[in-house]
Design an enzyme around this catalytic site. Structure first.
Site, PDB file in Angstrom:
ATOM      1  N   GLU A 121       0.796  -1.228   0.000  1.00  0.00           N
ATOM      2  CA  GLU A 121       0.000   0.000   0.000  1.00  0.00           C
ATOM      3  C   GLU A 121       0.834   1.286   0.000  1.00  0.00           C
ATOM      4  O   GLU A 121       0.789   2.074   0.955  1.00  0.00           O
ATOM      5  CB  GLU A 121      -0.965   0.004   1.195  1.00  0.00           C
ATOM      6  CG  GLU A 121      -1.875  -1.218   1.229  1.00  0.00           C
ATOM      7  CD  GLU A 121      -2.970  -1.142   2.290  1.00  0.00           C
ATOM      8  OE1 GLU A 121      -2.964  -0.211   3.102  1.00  0.00           O
ATOM      9  OE2 GLU A 121      -3.849  -2.021   2.282  1.00  0.00           O
ATOM     10  N   GLU A 163      -5.054  -9.024   0.807  1.00  0.00           N
ATOM     11  CA  GLU A 163      -5.718  -8.747   2.088  1.00  0.00           C
ATOM     12  C   GLU A 163      -7.205  -8.575   1.855  1.00  0.00           C
ATOM     13  O   GLU A 163      -7.617  -7.949   0.877  1.00  0.00           O
ATOM     14  CB  GLU A 163      -5.218  -7.437   2.732  1.00  0.00           C
ATOM     15  CG  GLU A 163      -3.872  -7.515   3.388  1.00  0.00           C
ATOM     16  CD  GLU A 163      -3.438  -6.180   3.998  1.00  0.00           C
ATOM     17  OE1 GLU A 163      -4.317  -5.395   4.419  1.00  0.00           O
ATOM     18  OE2 GLU A 163      -2.224  -5.939   4.018  1.00  0.00           O
TER      19      GLU A 163
HETATM   20  C1  FCB Z   1      -4.383  -2.488   5.542  1.00  0.00           C
HETATM   21  C2  FCB Z   1      -2.965  -2.752   6.019  1.00  0.00           C
HETATM   22  C3  FCB Z   1      -2.869  -3.838   7.067  1.00  0.00           C
HETATM   23  C4  FCB Z   1      -4.005  -3.781   8.057  1.00  0.00           C
HETATM   24  C5  FCB Z   1      -5.332  -3.685   7.346  1.00  0.00           C
HETATM   25  C6  FCB Z   1      -6.525  -3.661   8.265  1.00  0.00           C
HETATM   26  O1  FCB Z   1      -4.460  -1.201   5.032  1.00  0.00           O
HETATM   27  O2  FCB Z   1      -2.162  -3.136   4.935  1.00  0.00           O
HETATM   28  O3  FCB Z   1      -1.616  -3.731   7.677  1.00  0.00           O
HETATM   29  O4  FCB Z   1      -3.816  -2.774   8.966  1.00  0.00           O
HETATM   30  O5  FCB Z   1      -5.361  -2.545   6.534  1.00  0.00           O
END
Ligand code: FCB
Length: 448
Positions: free
Chosen positions: A164, A352
């Site tokens: 990110e 994620e």
């Molecule tokens: C993302 C991050 C991760 C975590 C999630 C909830 O933005 O990459 O580290 O904090 O959110």
């Protein structure tokens, strides 16, 4: 060794700072997160990641938990200041040894290792000389990447250069909610360029090492929907898409920042030099996959206050998680379709996806997180449909295996499949843990 065509990865994800603790042990030096959390007022509940989940000391127990969960992949990040305490130069062998032991344990348990090089914990020593706004950071990252590839290249199955970069650039340097806590748009733009360049250098080094496993990057991406059909709302939404999504996607896949955003920023007094030919080639050299961190969508209308002249809208009839993010499962497939059409990545991994909820450990020892199960099953349905339609998705990772230190929200947000009792540090599987275990087991037999 995992190759580009093999097995679908069903996994879970973590990041070093959020779980490891041991912030100043065995030769590890300070990161920008250590510095930030030790400054009062920066973290909502006043907590720190000094101990976090104490994963550094409980690594074997955690790999056993992964095994119990039945995943075939684990995504984690390496803490840069643990292996290179000053960011460059002298290697901390004890830090290297920790990750070596983790990788060995994963291999022993037949769990593929997915490693992120940078999940936000820049060595403070590098911040002291300007951090990511200093062009030198690009070369420091190159050295770090080289060290990690040469030590672990044979034992990692999938590499992610950055997690990110949008958050690093804009939340860290424009919104100031993450370290280094700056609030300057021009700096954030400059940082985004350096992050992209450092990604390019890392990929180049990786190819030079002749490593055959896939390498890519993980971006936080969201569908951006206009609040209404009004021209102004649609333009504002497209601008927000340029800010959040295209600012990184375009350079990575097309070799240039989006022209509409260059024009917009210039008109607001933030002129950004377009990428020069060499920079463009470096940043857009082929990667093996695009990692998508997907949580929510954004609904945007025109607003006059912000630099982007756009404003987020919250709808009263929708469900929101504990982090205030709208639950919007359809967005996952929508993103996959759009990214394939617009950028044609060779492969996609959902690096994620997850749901924050104020889970409660009940008297009978159970954590009934039914909402998380619904969230995951709805997103996985969208994912499965996209795959059935032939979109090149190769893996999916739940955030996270266990509750952990949620950055500037501290321990107040729980995302885990396992509950962490922060007094005893016991990990207790939630109902969603057993649900995901079932799901993975079933899928693994169908899809191999
Ligand atoms: C993302 C991050 C991760 C975590 C999630 C909830 O933005 O990459 O580290 O904090 O959110």
């Amino acid at each position: 060794m995992y190759s580009k065509r093999e097995e679908f990865l069903w996994g879970v994800a973590t990041a070093a700072y959020q779980i490891e603790g041991a912030w100043n042990e065995d030769g590890k030096d300070e990161s920008i997160w250590d510095r930030f959390v030790h400054t009062p007022g920066n973290v909502a509940d006043g907590t720190t990641g000094d101990i976090a989940c104490d994963h550094y000391h409980r690594m074997e127990e955690d790999v056993a938990l992964l095994k119990e969960l039945g995943v075939n992949a684990y995504r984690f990040s390496i803490s840069w200041p643990r292996v290179l305490p000053q960011g460059r130069g002298k290697v901390n062998e004890k830090g290297v040894d920790f990750y070596r032991r983790l990788l060995d344990k994963l291999k022993e348990n037949h769990i593929h290792a997915v490693v992120t090089l940078y999940h936000w914990d820049l060595p403070q020593a590098l911040q002291d000389t300007g951090g990511w706004k200093n062009p030198e950071s690009v070369f420091a990252f190159q050295e770090y990447a080289h060290l990690v590839f040469s030590r672990f290249g044979q034992d990692v199955d999938l590499w992610i250069t950055h997690n990110e970069p949008w958050v690093v650039a804009f939340v860290g340097h424009y919104e100031g909610r993450h370290p280094p806590g700056e609030r300057d748009f021009a700096t954030a733009l400059c940082v985004s360029r350096h992050l992209l360049l450092s990604h390019g250098h890392a990929v180049k080094i990786f190819r030079g090492e002749n490593l055959k496993t896939p390498i890519g990057i993980a971006l936080n991406l969201s569908p951006i929907h206009p609040f209404s059909h009004d021209q102004e709302d649609r333009e504002a939404a497209y601008r927000f898409d340029g800010y959040l999504n295209r600012w990184f996607l375009d350079p990575l896949f097309r070799g240039q920042f989006p022209q509409d955003m260059l024009d917009w920023y210039a008109q607001k007094g933030f002129a950004v030099l377009p990428l020069q030919e060499e920079e463009s080639r470096l940043i857009s050299q082929p990667i093996d996959f695009l990692g998508i961190n997907y949580y929510t969508r954004h609904i945007i209308k025109r607003g006059s206050q912000s630099l982007l002249e756009s404003e987020g809208v919250r709808l009263s009839n929708r469900e929101y998680s504990d982090t205030g993010w709208e639950v919007y499962p359809e967005g996952l497939r929508e993103l996959i379709v759009r990214l394939t059409q617009d950028y044609a990545p060779f492969a996609i991994y959902i690096t994620e996806n997850g749901f924050a909820y104020p889970d409660v450990l009940e008297d009978d020892g159970r954590i009934r997180d039914a909402k998380r199960i619904v969230y995951l099953s709805q997103h996985l349905r969208e994912l499965t449909q996209a795959m059935e339609q032939g979109y090149p998705v190769r893996g999916y990772f739940v955030w996270s295996i266990m509750d952990n230190f949620e950055w500037n929200a501290g321990f107040s947000k729980r995302f885990g499949l396992a509950y962490v009792d922060y007094h005893t540090l016991r990990r207790i599987p939630k109902e969603s843990f057993f649900w995901y275990r079932e799901f993975c087991t079933r899928k693994k037999t169908i899809m191999t």
